[in-house]
Design a protein around this motif. Sequence first.
Motif, mmCIF file in Angstrom:
data_model
loop_
_atom_site.group_PDB
_atom_site.id
_atom_site.type_symbol
_atom_site.label_atom_id
_atom_site.label_comp_id
_atom_site.label_asym_id
_atom_site.label_seq_id
_atom_site.Cartn_x
_atom_site.Cartn_y
_atom_site.Cartn_z
ATOM 1 N N VAL B 31 0.933 -1.528 -0.149
ATOM 2 C CA VAL B 31 0.196 -0.449 -0.070
ATOM 3 C C VAL B 31 0.801 1.335 -0.078
ATOM 4 C CG1 VAL B 31 -1.439 1.723 1.000
ATOM 5 C CG2 VAL B 31 -2.132 -1.024 1.105
ATOM 6 N N ALA B 32 1.269 1.349 0.556
ATOM 7 C CA ALA B 32 3.051 2.825 0.833
ATOM 8 C C ALA B 32 3.239 2.935 -0.545
ATOM 9 C CB ALA B 32 3.864 2.373 2.194
ATOM 10 N N ALA B 33 4.018 1.560 -1.212
ATOM 11 C CA ALA B 33 4.465 1.828 -2.322
ATOM 12 C C ALA B 33 3.561 2.384 -3.866
ATOM 13 C CB ALA B 33 5.455 -0.050 -3.062
ATOM 14 N N LEU B 34 2.091 1.975 -3.676
ATOM 15 C CA LEU B 34 1.077 2.180 -4.393
ATOM 16 C C LEU B 34 1.104 3.465 -4.174
ATOM 17 C CD1 LEU B 34 -1.434 -0.815 -4.726
ATOM 18 C CD2 LEU B 34 0.440 -0.042 -6.086
ATOM 19 N N VAL B 84 11.067 4.407 -3.048
ATOM 20 C CA VAL B 84 10.491 2.750 -2.799
ATOM 21 C C VAL B 84 10.966 1.297 -2.489
ATOM 22 C CG1 VAL B 84 8.540 1.265 -4.239
ATOM 23 C CG2 VAL B 84 7.543 3.524 -4.320
ATOM 24 N N LEU B 85 12.248 1.779 -3.454
ATOM 25 C CA LEU B 85 13.060 0.569 -3.148
ATOM 26 C C LEU B 85 14.310 0.957 -1.772
ATOM 27 C CD1 LEU B 85 14.858 0.200 -6.844
ATOM 28 C CD2 LEU B 85 13.274 -1.134 -5.342
ATOM 29 N N GLY B 86 14.375 2.700 -1.633
ATOM 30 C CA GLY B 86 14.582 2.727 -0.448
ATOM 31 C C GLY B 86 14.219 3.142 0.974
ATOM 32 N N PRO B 87 13.555 3.639 1.138
ATOM 33 C CA PRO B 87 12.939 3.434 2.190
ATOM 34 C C PRO B 87 11.615 2.562 2.665
ATOM 35 C CG PRO B 87 13.399 5.818 1.708
ATOM 36 C CD PRO B 87 13.654 4.786 0.646
ATOM 37 N N VAL B 88 10.655 2.627 1.454
ATOM 38 C CA VAL B 88 9.453 1.491 1.538
ATOM 39 C C VAL B 88 10.004 0.123 1.832
ATOM 40 C CG1 VAL B 88 7.591 1.088 0.208
ATOM 41 C CG2 VAL B 88 8.225 3.597 0.508
ATOM 42 N N LEU B 89 11.084 -0.436 0.689
ATOM 43 C CA LEU B 89 10.686 -1.345 1.465
ATOM 44 C C LEU B 89 12.658 -2.398 1.675
ATOM 45 C CD1 LEU B 89 10.379 -2.415 -3.044
ATOM 46 C CD2 LEU B 89 9.091 -2.855 -1.132
#
Lengths: 309, 282
Positions: B31-34, B84-89
Amino acid sequence: MSDDSTLFESEKERLREALSEEPTNVAVVSEPFAGRETLVDTAVEELDTETRRTALSSVTEADALVADDAFADTEAVCVEGCEYLYTRRIDGFETLERFVEKVASSDATFVVSWNSYAWEYARRTTEVDAVFGEVVSLPTLDAETVADSLASEYDVSEFEDDLEELRQEGDRFVDRLPDRLRFGLEEKSDNVFERITALSGGNLGVARAVFESRLWKEGGEDDHTDLSYEDAFVLSVLVSKEAVGREVLETVVSPRSLETSLRKLSDAEFAELEGGDDIGGDRDGGRVSLRPERLVRAVTHLERRRLVW
Amino acid sequence: MVAVYRGAWLTAGLPEPSDVPPVELDVSTVVAALFVFAVAYVVARTASYGLTWLSEQTVERRITVKMFVPITKFVVYVVALYYVLGPVLDLSSTQILAFSGVLGAVLGLGIKDLFANIVGGVVIVFERPYRIGDMVELGDHYGEVTDIGIRSTKLTTLDDDLVTVPNYVFFTEPVSNSNAGEPEMMVVPEFYVAPDADIDRAVSVVRDALLTSRYVYLSDEHEVSVRVFDGRGYRKLRAKAYVNDVRNEGAFRTDVTRRVLEKFEEEGIESPDVAAAVLEDG
């Protein structure tokens, strides 16, 4: 009664130098209503010889002037209103080209005055500047000069404080800024004369019209004008001629109808029929003129559409 | 003996799958990435709308301002991807390396065209062979560039058709740009007259029609010219002039052509006999 004789001293000096000893042909160029005639007056005084002075006010007069051998046996010629020497249509440069030929081949000294927008167009189409050794352009005026000029012509007692403030400030930093930035700052000023200067683009003729119509009370000149390209083109012709016969405008916009454009220009307060008549009233003739108080707004609009350069 | 399998080069230098820690994907991460991509989309659209509105206020600076539209979109999406690739994932360097390897394999297997389009889009944004607002010929299509996206470029043709051209076309076909970021562009109308027509008068008419057009742009660097070519059975007048705004190209051409033909007819300047000209020209 206005008195512009004390303005444009450095331009008058350049004009005098150009006409002394070995006189050269001079073109005096300025924005509409900015006071070109003042410099032509100076030229007539300076030439100190038999000068033929003609002020053109229509294309027909311009045709007649060039067709007639008017420049023979004359030592000096002053022609005002040279913007009427051409019409923006096919074969519309014939009169101007013959005029340029006559200037080039004549022994007389020519002093001519041009609307700056017409001059820019003419020099790019017919290289009219090649026969004038000196081109004198009138500068924009600062707020103090505009205020002093208005004070000498009108009752400005209700704005005495604003006038005094400008006089006391003397040499101002804002006057050394580029015009566009200067007028942008002055437009926001509380001083009435600074706002008039901004709304007139430092043009005294326009400043008078702005003062008379008290236009500074309307605020900024944001351009929300809804003109079609055709309307704007008619406006560009008006800006370069200042006033022009309706029949001339018709030949320029042909085959499109002129009436709709004139109505829209009238509604937007850019144009009026000379004499203040209704612009839609006399469809067979009359002259359409540009309203001086709207010059800056008109030019801003045309620049955005690249109709004046 | 060492077994070598096909496509081994794709995974050369990459960590073994067993060495890559699994990416922890739960509903909140997805959800955060989206959400990040949705925000990026809204920001890109808003910036694009704002810049387009600003650019339309003046012809002079329209193309310059519009140049920032694709750059802004590109920056926004790169920042979103980084976020998205850093802080989120929260990928480690090993996971990123593995991810790039998987990406390479996927590209090799099937979506290389999409990748070529994206690379083309990036190159177009930075190399600027054309900008939004330019009049270009891309592939078989000619028109105004109205959008440069991540995957494709949109053109509005003179017939008002909206054409979407994949960005990789830039790599494979020549691109012709008529104005290269300037608001004005050269227009070259041509006229044909009979061999015995008054050619001086015809040139004068064409020249005046160009100079007096309501769409013309004149400056010391933008002059008007008319050249005459002598053909068999005809004479061709090739005129060159600049239109003040690329969007007025069609109107300028029409205005000049209409007034020239009207004047030619009025003055008896005849068109060539087409059949005879074709026969003589072989």
